[in-house]
Design a protein around this motif. Structure first.
Motif, PDB file in Angstrom:
ATOM      1  N   ILE A 242     -13.112  12.229  -4.965  1.00 30.48           N
ATOM      2  CA  ILE A 242     -14.215  11.289  -4.747  1.00 30.48           C
ATOM      3  C   ILE A 242     -15.269  11.909  -3.835  1.00 30.48           C
ATOM      4  CG2 ILE A 242     -14.810   9.075  -3.667  1.00 30.48           C
ATOM      5  CD1 ILE A 242     -12.117   8.033  -4.763  1.00 30.48           C
ATOM      6  N   ALA A 243     -14.839  12.576  -2.763  1.00 32.12           N
ATOM      7  CA  ALA A 243     -15.790  13.224  -1.851  1.00 32.12           C
ATOM      8  C   ALA A 243     -16.577  14.309  -2.579  1.00 32.12           C
ATOM      9  CB  ALA A 243     -15.048  13.808  -0.656  1.00 32.12           C
TER      10      ALA A 243
ATOM     11  N   GLY B 264      -2.848  10.706  -3.222  1.00 35.43           N
ATOM     12  CA  GLY B 264      -3.894  10.011  -2.474  1.00 35.43           C
ATOM     13  C   GLY B 264      -4.889  10.986  -1.867  1.00 35.43           C
TER      14      GLY B 264
ATOM     15  N   ILE C 152      -8.894  11.280  -2.842  1.00 42.74           N
ATOM     16  CA  ILE C 152      -9.962  11.206  -1.841  1.00 42.74           C
ATOM     17  C   ILE C 152     -10.819  12.465  -1.896  1.00 42.74           C
ATOM     18  CG2 ILE C 152     -10.417  11.176   0.652  1.00 42.74           C
ATOM     19  CD1 ILE C 152      -7.980   9.306   0.912  1.00 42.74           C
TER      20      ILE C 152
END
Length: 59
Positions: A17-18, A10, A14
């Motif tokens: 994606i950032a 996870g 994240i």
């Protein structure tokens, strides 16, 4: 054990994606600068013939 793997995946998702969002914004700004630099500015109006002038000479 399973929770640890889920948390790590996870966090990595994240972070990915950032990274992609930041990279996309940077690329978009660079692309916009390239488009602005490549745009040829219109000629000055002194050399252009207006449509009204052209039609007045025909009559």
């Amino acid at each position: 054990m399973n929770w640890l793997i889920i948390i790590i995946v996870g966090i990595l998702a994240i972070a990915l994606i950032a990274f992609l969002v930041v990279r996309n914004q940077k690329d978009e700004k660079e692309f916009e600068k390239e488009l602005n630099n490549d745009y040829t500015k219109p000629r000055s109006e002194d050399g252009d013939i207006e449509i009204d002038e052209l039609t007045d000479n025909v009559h």
